[in-house]
Design a protein around this motif. Structure first.
Motif, PDB file in Angstrom:
ATOM      1  N   VAL A   1      26.131   1.475 -53.342  1.00 17.20           N
ATOM      2  CA  VAL A   1      25.770   1.309 -51.935  1.00 17.20           C
ATOM      3  C   VAL A   1      24.505   0.454 -51.815  1.00 17.20           C
ATOM      4  CG1 VAL A   1      24.948   2.575 -49.911  1.00 17.20           C
ATOM      5  CG2 VAL A   1      26.916   3.406 -51.183  1.00 17.20           C
ATOM      6  N   ARG A   2      23.501   0.760 -52.593  1.00 12.38           N
ATOM      7  CA  ARG A   2      22.243  -0.007 -52.519  1.00 12.38           C
ATOM      8  C   ARG A   2      22.466  -1.476 -52.858  1.00 12.38           C
ATOM      9  NH1 ARG A   2      20.047   4.380 -55.396  1.00 12.38           N
ATOM     10  NH2 ARG A   2      19.924   3.024 -57.225  1.00 12.38           N
ATOM     11  N   ASP A   3      23.239  -1.754 -53.902  1.00 14.68           N
ATOM     12  CA  ASP A   3      23.498  -3.152 -54.292  1.00 14.68           C
ATOM     13  C   ASP A   3      24.221  -3.903 -53.192  1.00 14.68           C
ATOM     14  OD1 ASP A   3      22.280  -2.565 -56.703  1.00 14.68           O
ATOM     15  OD2 ASP A   3      24.134  -2.548 -57.869  1.00 14.68           O
ATOM     16  N   ALA A   4      25.197  -3.257 -52.569  1.00 13.67           N
ATOM     17  CA  ALA A   4      25.930  -3.909 -51.471  1.00 13.67           C
ATOM     18  C   ALA A   4      25.001  -4.235 -50.309  1.00 13.67           C
ATOM     19  CB  ALA A   4      27.084  -3.029 -51.021  1.00 13.67           C
TER      20      ALA A   4
ATOM     21  N   ARG B   1      18.623  -0.849 -44.948  1.00 20.75           N
ATOM     22  CA  ARG B   1      18.237  -0.066 -46.136  1.00 20.75           C
ATOM     23  C   ARG B   1      18.248   1.435 -45.840  1.00 20.75           C
ATOM     24  NH1 ARG B   1      14.109  -4.669 -47.384  1.00 20.75           N
ATOM     25  NH2 ARG B   1      15.283  -5.780 -48.994  1.00 20.75           N
ATOM     26  N   ARG B   2      17.844   1.824 -44.641  1.00 20.02           N
ATOM     27  CA  ARG B   2      17.883   3.241 -44.266  1.00 20.02           C
ATOM     28  C   ARG B   2      19.325   3.739 -44.275  1.00 20.02           C
ATOM     29  NH1 ARG B   2      18.923   5.905 -39.630  1.00 20.02           N
ATOM     30  NH2 ARG B   2      18.607   4.144 -38.241  1.00 20.02           N
ATOM     31  N   PHE B   3      20.235   2.956 -43.697  1.00 16.82           N
ATOM     32  CA  PHE B   3      21.646   3.338 -43.720  1.00 16.82           C
ATOM     33  C   PHE B   3      22.123   3.480 -45.163  1.00 16.82           C
ATOM     34  CE2 PHE B   3      21.854   2.832 -39.289  1.00 16.82           C
ATOM     35  CZ  PHE B   3      23.120   3.106 -38.823  1.00 16.82           C
ATOM     36  N   GLY B   4      21.712   2.547 -46.025  1.00 17.81           N
ATOM     37  CA  GLY B   4      22.109   2.609 -47.429  1.00 17.81           C
ATOM     38  C   GLY B   4      21.573   3.838 -48.122  1.00 17.81           C
TER      39      GLY B   4
ATOM     40  N   LEU C   1      24.969 -13.470 -33.857  1.00 21.08           N
ATOM     41  CA  LEU C   1      26.058 -12.574 -33.481  1.00 21.08           C
ATOM     42  C   LEU C   1      26.958 -12.276 -34.682  1.00 21.08           C
ATOM     43  CD1 LEU C   1      27.578 -10.879 -31.438  1.00 21.08           C
ATOM     44  CD2 LEU C   1      28.818 -12.963 -30.755  1.00 21.08           C
ATOM     45  N   THR C   2      27.326 -13.305 -35.420  1.00 24.94           N
ATOM     46  CA  THR C   2      28.167 -13.107 -36.600  1.00 24.94           C
ATOM     47  C   THR C   2      27.450 -12.251 -37.636  1.00 24.94           C
ATOM     48  OG1 THR C   2      29.206 -15.243 -36.197  1.00 24.94           O
ATOM     49  CG2 THR C   2      29.496 -14.299 -38.383  1.00 24.94           C
ATOM     50  N   LEU C   3      26.167 -12.492 -37.829  1.00 24.40           N
ATOM     51  CA  LEU C   3      25.388 -11.678 -38.768  1.00 24.40           C
ATOM     52  C   LEU C   3      25.307 -10.227 -38.305  1.00 24.40           C
ATOM     53  CD1 LEU C   3      22.475 -14.116 -39.676  1.00 24.40           C
ATOM     54  CD2 LEU C   3      24.268 -13.267 -41.217  1.00 24.40           C
ATOM     55  N   ALA C   4      25.119 -10.024 -37.009  1.00 26.14           N
ATOM     56  CA  ALA C   4      25.055  -8.660 -36.470  1.00 26.14           C
ATOM     57  C   ALA C   4      26.371  -7.934 -36.723  1.00 26.14           C
ATOM     58  CB  ALA C   4      24.731  -8.685 -34.977  1.00 26.14           C
ATOM     59  N   ARG C   5      27.479  -8.621 -36.524  1.00 20.89           N
ATOM     60  CA  ARG C   5      28.786  -8.010 -36.751  1.00 20.89           C
ATOM     61  C   ARG C   5      28.991  -7.684 -38.232  1.00 20.89           C
ATOM     62  NH1 ARG C   5      32.388 -11.435 -32.352  1.00 20.89           N
ATOM     63  NH2 ARG C   5      31.668 -10.156 -30.603  1.00 20.89           N
ATOM     64  N   MET C   6      28.580  -8.594 -39.096  1.00 24.28           N
ATOM     65  CA  MET C   6      28.696  -8.355 -40.536  1.00 24.28           C
ATOM     66  C   MET C   6      27.861  -7.140 -40.936  1.00 24.28           C
ATOM     67  SD  MET C   6      26.958  -8.810 -43.698  1.00 24.28           S
ATOM     68  CE  MET C   6      25.650  -9.909 -43.237  1.00 24.28           C
ATOM     69  N   LEU C   7      26.652  -7.048 -40.408  1.00 24.63           N
ATOM     70  CA  LEU C   7      25.788  -5.914 -40.746  1.00 24.63           C
ATOM     71  C   LEU C   7      26.352  -4.601 -40.207  1.00 24.63           C
ATOM     72  CD1 LEU C   7      22.253  -7.501 -40.270  1.00 24.63           C
ATOM     73  CD2 LEU C   7      23.414  -6.954 -42.427  1.00 24.63           C
ATOM     74  N   LEU C   8      26.904  -4.628 -39.006  1.00 26.00           N
ATOM     75  CA  LEU C   8      27.527  -3.421 -38.450  1.00 26.00           C
ATOM     76  C   LEU C   8      28.652  -2.939 -39.366  1.00 26.00           C
ATOM     77  CD1 LEU C   8      28.228  -1.330 -36.200  1.00 26.00           C
ATOM     78  CD2 LEU C   8      29.727  -3.104 -35.257  1.00 26.00           C
ATOM     79  N   VAL C   9      29.542  -3.844 -39.751  1.00 24.65           N
ATOM     80  CA  VAL C   9      30.662  -3.477 -40.617  1.00 24.65           C
ATOM     81  C   VAL C   9      30.141  -2.982 -41.968  1.00 24.65           C
ATOM     82  CG1 VAL C   9      32.685  -4.382 -41.843  1.00 24.65           C
ATOM     83  CG2 VAL C   9      32.315  -4.968 -39.439  1.00 24.65           C
ATOM     84  N   LEU C  10      29.151  -3.658 -42.507  1.00 18.95           N
ATOM     85  CA  LEU C  10      28.554  -3.228 -43.768  1.00 18.95           C
ATOM     86  C   LEU C  10      27.983  -1.816 -43.643  1.00 18.95           C
ATOM     87  CD1 LEU C  10      27.298  -3.939 -46.691  1.00 18.95           C
ATOM     88  CD2 LEU C  10      25.217  -4.215 -45.345  1.00 18.95           C
ATOM     89  N   MET C  11      27.212  -1.574 -42.593  1.00 19.84           N
ATOM     90  CA  MET C  11      26.557  -0.274 -42.426  1.00 19.84           C
ATOM     91  C   MET C  11      27.586   0.843 -42.298  1.00 19.84           C
ATOM     92  SD  MET C  11      23.448  -1.811 -40.062  1.00 19.84           S
ATOM     93  CE  MET C  11      23.329  -0.436 -38.988  1.00 19.84           C
ATOM     94  N   GLN C  12      28.677   0.592 -41.589  1.00 19.98           N
ATOM     95  CA  GLN C  12      29.720   1.606 -41.476  1.00 19.98           C
ATOM     96  C   GLN C  12      30.414   1.797 -42.826  1.00 19.98           C
ATOM     97  OE1 GLN C  12      29.863   3.495 -38.609  1.00 19.98           O
ATOM     98  NE2 GLN C  12      28.072   2.220 -38.307  1.00 19.98           N
ATOM     99  N   GLY C  13      30.639   0.703 -43.522  1.00 19.35           N
ATOM    100  CA  GLY C  13      31.244   0.781 -44.849  1.00 19.35           C
ATOM    101  C   GLY C  13      30.368   1.518 -45.845  1.00 19.35           C
ATOM    102  N   LEU C  14      29.062   1.319 -45.757  1.00 19.19           N
ATOM    103  CA  LEU C  14      28.133   2.043 -46.633  1.00 19.19           C
ATOM    104  C   LEU C  14      28.320   3.546 -46.461  1.00 19.19           C
ATOM    105  CD1 LEU C  14      24.808   0.025 -46.144  1.00 19.19           C
ATOM    106  CD2 LEU C  14      26.384  -0.103 -48.081  1.00 19.19           C
ATOM    107  N   ARG C  15      28.486   3.976 -45.204  1.00 23.91           N
ATOM    108  CA  ARG C  15      28.661   5.404 -44.926  1.00 23.91           C
ATOM    109  C   ARG C  15      29.957   5.940 -45.542  1.00 23.91           C
ATOM    110  NH1 ARG C  15      25.119   7.244 -40.614  1.00 23.91           N
ATOM    111  NH2 ARG C  15      23.241   6.054 -41.026  1.00 23.91           N
ATOM    112  N   VAL C  16      31.015   5.163 -45.485  1.00 24.09           N
ATOM    113  CA  VAL C  16      32.296   5.610 -46.037  1.00 24.09           C
ATOM    114  C   VAL C  16      32.226   5.669 -47.564  1.00 24.09           C
ATOM    115  CG1 VAL C  16      34.744   5.025 -46.307  1.00 24.09           C
ATOM    116  CG2 VAL C  16      33.642   4.781 -44.080  1.00 24.09           C
ATOM    117  N   VAL C  17      31.781   4.593 -48.178  1.00 17.59           N
ATOM    118  CA  VAL C  17      31.712   4.542 -49.637  1.00 17.59           C
ATOM    119  C   VAL C  17      30.718   5.573 -50.159  1.00 17.59           C
ATOM    120  CG1 VAL C  17      31.072   3.092 -51.613  1.00 17.59           C
ATOM    121  CG2 VAL C  17      32.467   2.147 -49.757  1.00 17.59           C
TER     122      VAL C  17
END
Length: 194
Positions: free
Chosen positions: A182-185, A89-92, A156-172
């Motif tokens: 961003v918040r909804d995602a 949520r902080r990243f978002g 591990l899979t969840l951690a990877r998904m969250l990492l990709v999401l968090m980086q994507g949040l920054r781009v979008v």
């Protein structure tokens, strides 16, 4: 007799970090660095190397500054899943409001600008992402051990998904004027932890 430096290299590195973070690598010239740091070109070269070397040092500094924050957030005693949710949520929030939205994350910016064609930058980006993924993975393993995360979920899979999401949040977040996107995602991704 060797002359002593008439500037603080640590402060100069921090200034370079902030300039590169705001403007990017390509849009920052040596003249910009000379002006921002308030030191001569020869001193920059003698202390940090060329522009690329200085950029990589600034990128490493950024990662060093961010690591303790995430470590403290994700390794605090007590329930782990609320900490993971708070980090996402902080990243978002950072990606969708204020000055942080416009500057984005220096690591993410580097991934988009330099990593596809700059091996050294790509290596630094990957190391940063590995640290984040490891911290998320450890927190999710703890959450599972404490009964907060269902046993059928792969940390591990969840951690990877969250990492990709968090980086994507920054781009979008940098390009979108709609903070709800961003918040909804982020909230939809967090629902996968239930």
């Amino acid at each position: 007799m060797a002359r002593t430096k008439e500037f603080d290299p640590d402060a100069a590195l921090q200034s370079a970090l902030e300039l590169f973070w705001r403007r990017g690598y390509e849009a920052t010239s040596m003249a910009d660095l000379v002006e921002e740091l308030g030191i001569g070109r020869a001193s920059i070269y003698a202390t940090f190397g060329n522009k690329h070397d200085l950029y990589l040092k600034a990128l490493e500094r950024y990662g060093e500054n961010q690591k303790p924050i995430l470590l403290a957030e994700l390794s605090a005693a007590g329930p782990a899943l609320p900490a993971v949710r708070a980090v996402v949520r902080r990243f978002g929030t950072e990606a969708s409001v204020g000055e942080a939205r416009l500057t984005g994350c220096f690591i993410t910016n580097t991934a988009a600008e330099l990593a596809p064609h700059d091996e050294a930058a790509a290596r630094t980006v990957e190391q940063s992402w590995e640290r984040i993924e490891t911290l998320l993975h450890s927190a999710l393993v703890r959450a599972q051990a404490q009964g907060e995360l269902p046993a059928d979920r792969d940390p591990l899979t969840l951690a990877r998904m969250l990492l990709v999401l968090m980086q994507g949040l920054r781009v979008v977040g940098k390009a979108s004027k709609d903070p709800a996107r961003v918040r909804d995602a982020a909230e939809q991704a967090l629902a996968l932890l239930d």
